[in-house]
Scaffold this active site. Structure first.
Site, mmCIF file in Angstrom:
data_model
loop_
_atom_site.group_PDB
_atom_site.id
_atom_site.type_symbol
_atom_site.label_atom_id
_atom_site.label_comp_id
_atom_site.label_asym_id
_atom_site.label_seq_id
_atom_site.Cartn_x
_atom_site.Cartn_y
_atom_site.Cartn_z
ATOM 1 C CB THR A 136 -0.892 -0.012 1.264
ATOM 2 O OG1 THR A 136 -1.432 1.281 1.477
ATOM 3 C CG2 THR A 136 -0.101 -0.385 2.520
ATOM 4 C CG ASP A 137 -1.143 4.993 -0.951
ATOM 5 O OD1 ASP A 137 -1.701 4.344 -0.040
ATOM 6 O OD2 ASP A 137 -1.733 5.877 -1.611
ATOM 7 C CD GLU A 138 -3.499 3.343 4.167
ATOM 8 O OE1 GLU A 138 -3.466 3.356 5.399
ATOM 9 O OE2 GLU A 138 -4.537 3.112 3.519
ATOM 10 C CE1 TYR A 162 -3.284 -2.699 5.670
ATOM 11 C CE2 TYR A 162 -3.280 -0.342 5.194
ATOM 12 C CZ TYR A 162 -3.280 -1.658 4.751
ATOM 13 O OH TYR A 162 -3.260 -1.931 3.402
ATOM 14 C CE LYS A 166 0.167 -4.662 2.995
ATOM 15 N NZ LYS A 166 -0.207 -6.007 2.444
HETATM 16 P P1 NAD Z 1 -9.526 -7.490 2.213
HETATM 17 O O1 NAD Z 1 -9.518 -7.187 3.672
HETATM 18 O O2 NAD Z 1 -10.745 -7.229 1.415
HETATM 19 O O3 NAD Z 1 -9.143 -9.018 1.964
HETATM 20 C C1 NAD Z 1 -8.131 -9.672 2.686
HETATM 21 C C2 NAD Z 1 -8.287 -11.181 2.444
HETATM 22 O O4 NAD Z 1 -7.216 -11.839 3.136
HETATM 23 C C3 NAD Z 1 -9.591 -11.757 2.970
HETATM 24 O O5 NAD Z 1 -10.161 -12.635 2.016
HETATM 25 C C4 NAD Z 1 -9.177 -12.512 4.220
HETATM 26 O O6 NAD Z 1 -9.999 -13.634 4.512
HETATM 27 C C5 NAD Z 1 -7.768 -12.934 3.845
HETATM 28 N N1 NAD Z 1 -6.926 -13.184 5.032
HETATM 29 C C6 NAD Z 1 -6.796 -12.393 6.131
HETATM 30 N N2 NAD Z 1 -5.986 -12.975 7.022
HETATM 31 C C7 NAD Z 1 -5.597 -14.169 6.488
HETATM 32 C C8 NAD Z 1 -4.753 -15.211 6.929
HETATM 33 N N3 NAD Z 1 -4.154 -15.175 8.128
HETATM 34 N N4 NAD Z 1 -4.560 -16.284 6.114
HETATM 35 C C9 NAD Z 1 -5.170 -16.359 4.903
HETATM 36 N N5 NAD Z 1 -5.999 -15.382 4.440
HETATM 37 C C10 NAD Z 1 -6.197 -14.302 5.222
HETATM 38 O O7 NAD Z 1 -8.270 -6.679 1.630
HETATM 39 P P2 NAD Z 1 -8.093 -5.963 0.221
HETATM 40 O O8 NAD Z 1 -8.645 -4.599 0.302
HETATM 41 O O9 NAD Z 1 -8.542 -6.886 -0.853
HETATM 42 O O10 NAD Z 1 -6.505 -5.829 0.182
HETATM 43 C C11 NAD Z 1 -5.693 -6.886 -0.338
HETATM 44 C C12 NAD Z 1 -4.234 -6.497 -0.231
HETATM 45 O O11 NAD Z 1 -4.006 -5.280 -0.936
HETATM 46 C C13 NAD Z 1 -3.772 -6.236 1.208
HETATM 47 O O12 NAD Z 1 -2.476 -6.760 1.346
HETATM 48 C C14 NAD Z 1 -3.754 -4.714 1.322
HETATM 49 O O13 NAD Z 1 -2.785 -4.291 2.236
HETATM 50 C C15 NAD Z 1 -3.392 -4.325 -0.101
HETATM 51 N N6 NAD Z 1 -3.899 -3.002 -0.545
HETATM 52 C C16 NAD Z 1 -5.220 -2.668 -0.390
HETATM 53 C C17 NAD Z 1 -5.664 -1.436 -0.855
HETATM 54 C C18 NAD Z 1 -7.131 -1.052 -0.754
HETATM 55 O O14 NAD Z 1 -7.485 0.098 -1.082
HETATM 56 N N7 NAD Z 1 -8.030 -1.929 -0.342
HETATM 57 C C19 NAD Z 1 -4.780 -0.553 -1.475
HETATM 58 C C20 NAD Z 1 -3.429 -0.928 -1.615
HETATM 59 C C21 NAD Z 1 -2.995 -2.164 -1.153
HETATM 60 P P1 TYD Z 2 -10.716 3.955 4.198
HETATM 61 O O1 TYD Z 2 -11.656 3.568 3.108
HETATM 62 O O2 TYD Z 2 -10.839 3.310 5.529
HETATM 63 O O3 TYD Z 2 -9.241 3.775 3.601
HETATM 64 P P2 TYD Z 2 -7.797 4.247 4.232
HETATM 65 O O4 TYD Z 2 -7.974 4.656 5.625
HETATM 66 O O5 TYD Z 2 -7.000 3.000 4.100
HETATM 67 O O6 TYD Z 2 -7.321 5.348 3.334
HETATM 68 O O7 TYD Z 2 -10.846 5.528 4.422
HETATM 69 C C1 TYD Z 2 -10.643 6.437 3.354
HETATM 70 C C2 TYD Z 2 -10.731 7.828 3.930
HETATM 71 O O8 TYD Z 2 -12.083 8.068 4.363
HETATM 72 C C3 TYD Z 2 -9.871 8.050 5.157
HETATM 73 O O9 TYD Z 2 -9.334 9.365 5.137
HETATM 74 C C4 TYD Z 2 -10.828 7.903 6.334
HETATM 75 C C5 TYD Z 2 -12.130 8.392 5.755
HETATM 76 N N1 TYD Z 2 -13.368 7.756 6.297
HETATM 77 C C6 TYD Z 2 -14.430 8.569 6.735
HETATM 78 O O10 TYD Z 2 -14.354 9.812 6.706
HETATM 79 N N2 TYD Z 2 -15.553 7.943 7.212
HETATM 80 C C7 TYD Z 2 -15.672 6.579 7.275
HETATM 81 O O11 TYD Z 2 -16.725 6.073 7.761
HETATM 82 C C8 TYD Z 2 -14.581 5.778 6.802
HETATM 83 C C9 TYD Z 2 -14.655 4.283 6.864
HETATM 84 C C10 TYD Z 2 -13.449 6.412 6.310
#
Ligand code: NAD
Ligand code: TYD
Length: 358
Positions: A136-138, A162, A166
Protein backbone atom coordinates in the site's frame (compact mmCIF):
# COMPACT_ATOMS: atom_id res chain seq x y z
CA UNK A 1 0.25 -24.18 -17.82
CA UNK A 2 1.48 -21.70 -15.19
CA UNK A 3 0.28 -22.22 -11.62
CA UNK A 4 -0.51 -19.22 -9.44
CA UNK A 5 -0.85 -19.33 -5.69
CA UNK A 6 -3.00 -16.34 -4.76
CA UNK A 7 -3.31 -15.54 -1.06
CA UNK A 8 -6.34 -13.62 0.19
CA UNK A 9 -8.20 -14.28 -3.06
CA UNK A 10 -11.59 -14.25 -1.33
CA UNK A 11 -11.16 -10.61 -0.32
CA UNK A 12 -11.87 -7.47 -2.30
CA UNK A 13 -8.80 -6.98 -4.52
CA UNK A 14 -7.85 -10.67 -4.60
CA UNK A 15 -11.23 -11.75 -5.96
CA UNK A 16 -11.18 -9.01 -8.61
CA UNK A 17 -7.65 -10.08 -9.56
CA UNK A 18 -8.74 -13.73 -9.90
CA UNK A 19 -11.62 -12.67 -12.16
CA UNK A 20 -9.24 -10.53 -14.21
CA UNK A 21 -6.67 -13.31 -14.62
CA UNK A 22 -9.12 -16.10 -15.49
CA UNK A 23 -10.77 -13.86 -18.05
CA UNK A 24 -7.47 -12.80 -19.58
CA UNK A 25 -5.62 -16.14 -19.63
CA UNK A 26 -8.43 -18.72 -19.50
CA UNK A 27 -7.02 -22.24 -19.26
CA UNK A 28 -3.45 -21.11 -19.87
CA UNK A 29 -3.18 -20.69 -16.11
CA UNK A 30 -4.25 -22.49 -12.95
CA UNK A 31 -5.11 -20.57 -9.80
CA UNK A 32 -4.95 -21.89 -6.25
CA UNK A 33 -6.65 -19.43 -3.92
CA UNK A 34 -5.48 -19.73 -0.30
CA UNK A 35 -7.63 -17.84 2.16
CA UNK A 36 -8.60 -18.44 5.78
CA UNK A 37 -11.91 -16.56 5.31
CA UNK A 38 -11.83 -13.88 7.97
CA UNK A 39 -14.80 -11.48 8.15
CA UNK A 40 -13.34 -9.88 4.97
CA UNK A 41 -13.11 -13.10 2.95
CA UNK A 42 -16.20 -14.22 1.10
CA UNK A 43 -16.48 -17.16 -1.28
CA UNK A 44 -19.57 -15.56 -2.82
CA UNK A 45 -17.09 -13.20 -4.50
CA UNK A 46 -15.93 -16.15 -6.60
CA UNK A 47 -19.21 -17.98 -7.21
CA UNK A 48 -18.93 -17.67 -10.97
CA UNK A 49 -15.46 -19.28 -11.15
CA UNK A 50 -15.68 -21.86 -8.34
CA UNK A 51 -16.43 -24.77 -10.67
CA UNK A 52 -13.76 -24.05 -13.26
CA UNK A 53 -11.29 -26.93 -13.61
CA UNK A 54 -8.32 -24.55 -13.38
CA UNK A 55 -9.45 -22.86 -10.15
CA UNK A 56 -9.07 -24.36 -6.65
CA UNK A 57 -9.85 -22.94 -3.24
CA UNK A 58 -7.85 -24.02 -0.18
CA UNK A 59 -8.92 -22.80 3.24
CA UNK A 60 -5.69 -22.15 5.10
CA UNK A 61 -4.06 -19.55 7.32
CA UNK A 62 -0.91 -17.93 5.94
CA UNK A 63 0.59 -17.98 9.44
CA UNK A 64 0.29 -21.79 9.47
CA UNK A 65 3.71 -22.95 8.26
CA UNK A 66 2.70 -26.60 7.88
CA UNK A 67 -0.38 -25.84 5.82
CA UNK A 68 1.45 -23.44 3.50
CA UNK A 69 4.48 -25.69 2.96
CA UNK A 70 2.10 -28.57 2.18
CA UNK A 71 0.49 -26.48 -0.56
CA UNK A 72 3.92 -25.82 -2.08
CA UNK A 73 4.89 -29.50 -1.75
CA UNK A 74 1.71 -30.72 -3.44
CA UNK A 75 1.73 -28.21 -6.30
CA UNK A 76 4.40 -26.92 -8.64
CA UNK A 77 3.79 -23.24 -7.94
CA UNK A 78 5.23 -20.81 -10.50
CA UNK A 79 3.91 -17.54 -9.18
CA UNK A 80 2.79 -16.24 -5.81
CA UNK A 81 0.59 -13.17 -5.64
CA UNK A 82 0.32 -12.26 -1.98
CA UNK A 83 -2.77 -10.23 -1.06
CA UNK A 84 -3.76 -11.82 2.26
CA UNK A 85 -3.68 -9.26 5.03
CA UNK A 86 -5.69 -7.48 7.64
CA UNK A 87 -6.48 -4.34 5.68
CA UNK A 88 -8.63 -1.86 7.61
CA UNK A 89 -6.94 1.04 9.43
CA UNK A 90 -9.77 1.58 11.94
CA UNK A 91 -9.66 -2.07 13.00
CA UNK A 92 -5.87 -1.83 13.38
CA UNK A 93 -6.30 1.08 15.79
CA UNK A 94 -8.64 -1.01 17.95
CA UNK A 95 -6.84 -4.33 17.69
CA UNK A 96 -3.26 -4.06 16.38
CA UNK A 97 -1.99 -7.53 17.29
CA UNK A 98 -3.75 -9.49 14.58
CA UNK A 99 -2.27 -7.06 12.03
CA UNK A 100 1.23 -7.90 13.18
CA UNK A 101 0.46 -11.61 13.16
CA UNK A 102 -1.16 -11.79 9.73
CA UNK A 103 0.73 -9.09 7.88
CA UNK A 104 4.23 -9.60 9.27
CA UNK A 105 4.36 -13.22 10.41
CA UNK A 106 2.08 -14.35 7.56
CA UNK A 107 4.36 -12.72 4.98
CA UNK A 108 7.42 -14.30 6.62
CA UNK A 109 5.78 -17.74 6.34
CA UNK A 110 4.86 -17.14 2.69
CA UNK A 111 8.41 -16.02 1.86
CA UNK A 112 10.02 -18.90 3.68
CA UNK A 113 7.81 -21.56 2.13
CA UNK A 114 8.30 -20.13 -1.37
CA UNK A 115 12.05 -19.95 -0.81
CA UNK A 116 12.19 -23.55 0.42
CA UNK A 117 10.20 -24.75 -2.58
CA UNK A 118 12.05 -22.73 -5.23
CA UNK A 119 15.67 -22.60 -4.08
CA UNK A 120 18.05 -24.87 -6.00
CA UNK A 121 21.03 -26.67 -4.43
CA UNK A 122 23.42 -23.90 -5.59
CA UNK A 123 21.29 -21.22 -3.89
CA UNK A 124 19.84 -19.84 -7.11
CA UNK A 125 16.13 -19.90 -7.93
CA UNK A 126 14.47 -21.91 -10.66
CA UNK A 127 13.82 -19.62 -13.66
CA UNK A 128 10.30 -18.25 -13.99
CA UNK A 129 9.45 -18.47 -10.29
CA UNK A 130 8.20 -15.14 -8.99
CA UNK A 131 6.66 -13.71 -5.84
CA UNK A 132 4.63 -10.50 -5.94
CA UNK A 133 3.94 -8.77 -2.64
CA UNK A 134 0.89 -6.50 -2.79
CA UNK A 135 1.34 -3.47 -0.58
CA UNK A 136 0.00 0.00 0.00
CA UNK A 137 0.99 3.66 -0.39
CA UNK A 138 0.23 4.07 3.34
CA UNK A 139 3.73 2.82 4.19
CA UNK A 140 5.09 6.19 2.98
CA UNK A 141 3.16 8.13 5.63
CA UNK A 142 1.32 11.38 5.08
CA UNK A 143 2.06 14.26 2.69
CA UNK A 144 1.75 17.71 4.20
CA UNK A 145 2.87 19.91 1.27
CA UNK A 146 0.68 20.29 -1.83
CA UNK A 147 2.09 18.99 -5.13
CA UNK A 148 4.34 16.46 -3.42
CA UNK A 149 4.05 12.76 -4.20
CA UNK A 150 5.14 9.32 -3.06
CA UNK A 151 7.91 7.87 -5.24
CA UNK A 152 9.46 4.41 -4.94
CA UNK A 153 12.40 6.15 -3.25
CA UNK A 154 10.29 7.97 -0.63
CA UNK A 155 11.40 6.82 2.85
CA UNK A 156 8.92 4.72 4.76
CA UNK A 157 7.09 6.59 7.52
CA UNK A 158 4.03 4.56 8.54
CA UNK A 159 1.70 5.88 11.23
CA UNK A 160 -1.11 3.42 11.84
CA UNK A 161 -0.65 -0.14 13.13
CA UNK A 162 -1.98 -1.24 9.69
CA UNK A 163 0.60 0.71 7.69
CA UNK A 164 3.38 -0.18 10.15
CA UNK A 165 2.60 -3.88 9.75
CA UNK A 166 2.53 -3.53 5.95
CA UNK A 167 5.84 -1.64 6.09
CA UNK A 168 7.24 -4.52 8.15
CA UNK A 169 6.07 -7.01 5.56
CA UNK A 170 7.60 -4.96 2.72
CA UNK A 171 10.92 -4.85 4.60
CA UNK A 172 10.89 -8.62 4.95
CA UNK A 173 10.38 -9.01 1.19
CA UNK A 174 13.22 -6.55 0.57
CA UNK A 175 15.45 -8.49 2.94
CA UNK A 176 14.77 -11.73 1.04
CA UNK A 177 15.60 -10.05 -2.26
CA UNK A 178 18.82 -8.55 -0.84
CA UNK A 179 19.97 -11.59 1.12
CA UNK A 180 18.96 -14.52 -1.07
CA UNK A 181 18.29 -12.82 -4.45
CA UNK A 182 14.78 -14.15 -3.91
CA UNK A 183 12.79 -13.44 -7.11
CA UNK A 184 10.20 -10.91 -6.00
CA UNK A 185 8.56 -7.57 -6.69
CA UNK A 186 6.68 -5.21 -4.42
CA UNK A 187 3.79 -3.02 -5.54
CA UNK A 188 2.57 -0.08 -3.46
CA UNK A 189 -0.89 0.99 -4.55
CA UNK A 190 -3.22 3.81 -3.61
CA UNK A 191 -6.82 3.37 -2.35
CA UNK A 192 -8.88 0.97 -4.45
CA UNK A 193 -12.64 0.95 -5.01
CA UNK A 194 -15.00 -1.27 -7.00
CA UNK A 195 -17.16 -4.42 -6.83
CA UNK A 196 -16.90 -6.74 -3.81
CA UNK A 197 -15.39 -4.11 -1.50
CA UNK A 198 -16.41 -4.72 2.11
CA UNK A 199 -18.58 -1.85 3.43
CA UNK A 200 -16.23 -0.89 6.26
CA UNK A 201 -14.19 1.14 3.74
CA UNK A 202 -15.31 4.63 2.78
CA UNK A 203 -16.88 4.17 -0.68
CA UNK A 204 -19.01 1.04 -0.15
CA UNK A 205 -19.98 2.22 3.34
CA UNK A 206 -21.27 5.53 1.97
CA UNK A 207 -23.15 3.85 -0.91
CA UNK A 208 -24.76 1.33 1.45
CA UNK A 209 -25.73 3.91 4.10
CA UNK A 210 -27.05 6.44 1.57
CA UNK A 211 -29.35 3.86 -0.04
CA UNK A 212 -30.87 3.20 3.38
CA UNK A 213 -31.13 6.88 4.33
CA UNK A 214 -28.58 6.33 7.12
CA UNK A 215 -26.09 8.97 8.30
CA UNK A 216 -22.89 9.30 6.27
CA UNK A 217 -20.00 9.52 8.78
CA UNK A 218 -17.23 11.85 7.65
CA UNK A 219 -14.15 11.88 9.88
CA UNK A 220 -12.75 15.22 11.12
CA UNK A 221 -13.13 18.09 8.65
CA UNK A 222 -13.59 15.77 5.65
CA UNK A 223 -10.58 17.29 3.91
CA UNK A 224 -8.22 14.33 4.12
CA UNK A 225 -7.12 13.36 0.63
CA UNK A 226 -6.88 9.88 -0.88
CA UNK A 227 -5.82 8.89 -4.41
CA UNK A 228 -8.51 6.50 -5.74
CA UNK A 229 -7.96 3.74 -8.30
CA UNK A 230 -10.55 1.41 -9.85
CA UNK A 231 -9.71 -2.11 -8.68
CA UNK A 232 -9.48 -3.67 -12.17
CA UNK A 233 -6.75 -1.18 -13.08
CA UNK A 234 -4.86 -2.44 -10.03
CA UNK A 235 -5.37 -6.07 -11.11
CA UNK A 236 -3.99 -5.23 -14.54
CA UNK A 237 -0.97 -3.45 -13.05
CA UNK A 238 -0.13 -6.45 -10.84
CA UNK A 239 -0.19 -8.75 -13.85
CA UNK A 240 1.99 -6.34 -15.87
CA UNK A 241 4.55 -6.09 -13.07
CA UNK A 242 4.79 -9.87 -12.88
CA UNK A 243 4.98 -10.29 -16.63
CA UNK A 244 7.13 -7.35 -17.68
CA UNK A 245 8.59 -5.83 -14.52
CA UNK A 246 12.23 -6.12 -13.55
CA UNK A 247 12.80 -8.52 -10.69
CA UNK A 248 13.65 -6.98 -7.30
CA UNK A 249 11.99 -3.67 -8.23
CA UNK A 250 9.21 -1.84 -6.42
CA UNK A 251 6.44 -0.22 -8.49
CA UNK A 252 4.06 2.45 -7.23
CA UNK A 253 0.53 2.17 -8.62
CA UNK A 254 -1.94 5.04 -8.56
CA UNK A 255 -4.20 7.08 -10.73
CA UNK A 256 -3.44 10.75 -10.03
CA UNK A 257 -7.01 10.87 -8.82
CA UNK A 258 -6.75 12.76 -5.57
CA UNK A 259 -9.93 13.79 -3.85
CA UNK A 260 -10.97 15.07 -0.44
CA UNK A 261 -13.19 12.62 1.41
CA UNK A 262 -16.09 15.06 1.51
CA UNK A 263 -15.91 15.38 -2.29
CA UNK A 264 -16.07 11.57 -2.60
CA UNK A 265 -19.24 11.57 -0.48
CA UNK A 266 -20.78 14.34 -2.59
CA UNK A 267 -19.93 12.56 -5.86
CA UNK A 268 -21.55 9.37 -4.58
CA UNK A 269 -24.71 11.28 -3.62
CA UNK A 270 -24.83 13.08 -6.99
CA UNK A 271 -24.26 9.84 -8.91
CA UNK A 272 -26.92 7.99 -6.90
CA UNK A 273 -29.39 10.82 -7.59
CA UNK A 274 -28.61 10.54 -11.27
CA UNK A 275 -28.79 6.73 -11.45
CA UNK A 276 -31.91 6.10 -9.33
CA UNK A 277 -35.16 6.35 -11.25
CA UNK A 278 -37.82 8.86 -10.18
CA UNK A 279 -40.08 5.96 -9.09
CA UNK A 280 -37.43 4.50 -6.77
CA UNK A 281 -38.35 5.39 -3.18
CA UNK A 282 -34.65 5.52 -2.25
CA UNK A 283 -34.19 8.62 -4.41
CA UNK A 284 -35.83 10.84 -1.79
CA UNK A 285 -33.50 9.49 0.93
CA UNK A 286 -30.25 10.24 -0.85
CA UNK A 287 -29.55 13.85 0.16
CA UNK A 288 -26.68 15.90 1.54
CA UNK A 289 -28.57 16.15 4.85
CA UNK A 290 -27.26 12.66 5.60
CA UNK A 291 -23.67 13.92 5.80
CA UNK A 292 -22.57 13.83 9.44
CA UNK A 293 -19.17 14.98 10.63
CA UNK A 294 -17.90 12.63 13.34
CA UNK A 295 -14.85 12.47 15.59
CA UNK A 296 -11.62 12.19 13.61
CA UNK A 297 -9.70 8.93 13.28
CA UNK A 298 -6.72 8.78 15.68
CA UNK A 299 -3.46 9.63 13.86
CA UNK A 300 -5.43 10.25 10.64
CA UNK A 301 -3.02 10.64 7.69
CA UNK A 302 -3.83 13.87 5.88
CA UNK A 303 -2.95 13.15 2.29
CA UNK A 304 -1.75 10.27 0.12
CA UNK A 305 -0.71 10.76 -3.50
CA UNK A 306 1.20 8.31 -5.65
CA UNK A 307 3.53 9.23 -8.50
CA UNK A 308 3.00 6.34 -10.93
CA UNK A 309 5.78 7.62 -13.26
CA UNK A 310 7.96 4.51 -13.07
CA UNK A 311 5.30 1.93 -13.91
CA UNK A 312 4.13 4.15 -16.76
CA UNK A 313 7.63 4.72 -18.20
CA UNK A 314 8.93 1.16 -17.72
CA UNK A 315 5.83 -0.98 -18.30
CA UNK A 316 3.40 1.32 -20.11
CA UNK A 317 0.72 0.93 -17.42
CA UNK A 318 -1.82 3.70 -17.02
CA UNK A 319 -5.20 3.75 -15.27
CA UNK A 320 -7.96 3.19 -17.80
CA UNK A 321 -11.05 3.84 -15.70
CA UNK A 322 -11.68 7.48 -14.86
CA UNK A 323 -13.30 8.10 -11.48
CA UNK A 324 -16.66 9.24 -12.87
CA UNK A 325 -16.94 5.99 -14.84
CA UNK A 326 -15.52 3.79 -12.06
CA UNK A 327 -17.93 5.09 -9.46
CA UNK A 328 -20.89 4.46 -11.80
CA UNK A 329 -19.66 0.91 -12.46
CA UNK A 330 -19.30 0.38 -8.70
CA UNK A 331 -22.76 1.74 -7.86
CA UNK A 332 -24.29 -0.29 -10.69
CA UNK A 333 -22.63 -3.41 -9.26
CA UNK A 334 -24.09 -2.67 -5.81
CA UNK A 335 -27.55 -2.15 -7.38
CA UNK A 336 -27.27 -5.56 -9.04
CA UNK A 337 -25.89 -7.31 -5.95
CA UNK A 338 -28.18 -6.26 -3.11
CA UNK A 339 -28.15 -9.81 -1.75
CA UNK A 340 -24.35 -9.69 -1.46
CA UNK A 341 -24.57 -6.49 0.58
CA UNK A 342 -27.37 -7.92 2.77
CA UNK A 343 -25.31 -11.02 3.48
CA UNK A 344 -22.08 -9.25 4.36
CA UNK A 345 -23.79 -6.67 6.57
CA UNK A 346 -25.72 -9.16 8.67
CA UNK A 347 -24.30 -10.54 11.92
CA UNK A 348 -20.84 -9.37 12.90
CA UNK A 349 -20.94 -6.26 10.73
CA UNK A 350 -23.78 -4.80 12.79
CA UNK A 351 -21.75 -5.22 15.96
CA UNK A 352 -18.65 -3.68 14.37
CA UNK A 353 -20.70 -0.75 13.06
CA UNK A 354 -22.30 -0.02 16.42
CA UNK A 355 -18.99 -0.15 18.28
CA UNK A 356 -17.19 1.93 15.67
CA UNK A 357 -19.72 4.70 15.06
CA UNK A 358 -21.74 5.05 18.27
P1 NAD B 1 -9.53 -7.49 2.21
O1 NAD B 1 -9.52 -7.19 3.67
O2 NAD B 1 -10.75 -7.23 1.42
O3 NAD B 1 -9.14 -9.02 1.96
C1 NAD B 1 -8.13 -9.67 2.69
C2 NAD B 1 -8.29 -11.18 2.44
O4 NAD B 1 -7.22 -11.84 3.14
C3 NAD B 1 -9.59 -11.76 2.97
O5 NAD B 1 -10.16 -12.64 2.02
C4 NAD B 1 -9.18 -12.51 4.22
O6 NAD B 1 -10.00 -13.63 4.51
C5 NAD B 1 -7.77 -12.93 3.85
N1 NAD B 1 -6.93 -13.18 5.03
C6 NAD B 1 -6.80 -12.39 6.13
N2 NAD B 1 -5.99 -12.97 7.02
C7 NAD B 1 -5.60 -14.17 6.49
C8 NAD B 1 -4.75 -15.21 6.93
N3 NAD B 1 -4.15 -15.17 8.13
N4 NAD B 1 -4.56 -16.28 6.11
C9 NAD B 1 -5.17 -16.36 4.90
N5 NAD B 1 -6.00 -15.38 4.44
C10 NAD B 1 -6.20 -14.30 5.22
O7 NAD B 1 -8.27 -6.68 1.63
P2 NAD B 1 -8.09 -5.96 0.22
O8 NAD B 1 -8.65 -4.60 0.30
O9 NAD B 1 -8.54 -6.89 -0.85
O10 NAD B 1 -6.50 -5.83 0.18
C11 NAD B 1 -5.69 -6.89 -0.34
C12 NAD B 1 -4.23 -6.50 -0.23
O11 NAD B 1 -4.01 -5.28 -0.94
C13 NAD B 1 -3.77 -6.24 1.21
O12 NAD B 1 -2.48 -6.76 1.35
C14 NAD B 1 -3.75 -4.71 1.32
O13 NAD B 1 -2.79 -4.29 2.24
C15 NAD B 1 -3.39 -4.32 -0.10
N6 NAD B 1 -3.90 -3.00 -0.54
C16 NAD B 1 -5.22 -2.67 -0.39
C17 NAD B 1 -5.66 -1.44 -0.85
C18 NAD B 1 -7.13 -1.05 -0.75
O14 NAD B 1 -7.49 0.10 -1.08
N7 NAD B 1 -8.03 -1.93 -0.34
C19 NAD B 1 -4.78 -0.55 -1.48
C20 NAD B 1 -3.43 -0.93 -1.62
C21 NAD B 1 -3.00 -2.16 -1.15
P1 TYD C 1 -10.72 3.96 4.20
O1 TYD C 1 -11.66 3.57 3.11
O2 TYD C 1 -10.84 3.31 5.53
O3 TYD C 1 -9.24 3.78 3.60
P2 TYD C 1 -7.80 4.25 4.23
O4 TYD C 1 -7.97 4.66 5.62
O5 TYD C 1 -7.00 3.00 4.10
O6 TYD C 1 -7.32 5.35 3.33
O7 TYD C 1 -10.85 5.53 4.42
C1 TYD C 1 -10.64 6.44 3.35
C2 TYD C 1 -10.73 7.83 3.93
O8 TYD C 1 -12.08 8.07 4.36
C3 TYD C 1 -9.87 8.05 5.16
O9 TYD C 1 -9.33 9.36 5.14
C4 TYD C 1 -10.83 7.90 6.33
C5 TYD C 1 -12.13 8.39 5.75
N1 TYD C 1 -13.37 7.76 6.30
C6 TYD C 1 -14.43 8.57 6.73
O10 TYD C 1 -14.35 9.81 6.71
N2 TYD C 1 -15.55 7.94 7.21
C7 TYD C 1 -15.67 6.58 7.27
O11 TYD C 1 -16.72 6.07 7.76
C8 TYD C 1 -14.58 5.78 6.80
C9 TYD C 1 -14.65 4.28 6.86
C10 TYD C 1 -13.45 6.41 6.31
Amino acid sequence: MRTYLVTGGAGFIGSNYIHYMLKKYGEEIRIINVDVLTYAGNLENLKDVENLPNYTFVKADITDKDAISRIFAENDIDRVVHFAAESHVDRSIRNPEVFVKTNVLGTAVMLNCAKAAWEQPDGSFAPGKKFLHVSTDEVYGSLSEPDTFFYETTPYDPHSPYSASKAGSDMLVKSYMDTYKFPANITNCSNNYGPYQFPEKLIPLIINNALQGKKLPVYGDGKNVRDWLYVMDHAKAIDMVQEKGKLFETYNIGGHNEKENIRIVEIILETLQDMLSDEDPRKALVTKDLITYVEDRKGHDRRYAIAPDKIKADLGWEPETMFEEGIRLTIQWFFENEEWMKNVTSGDYQKYYEEMYQ
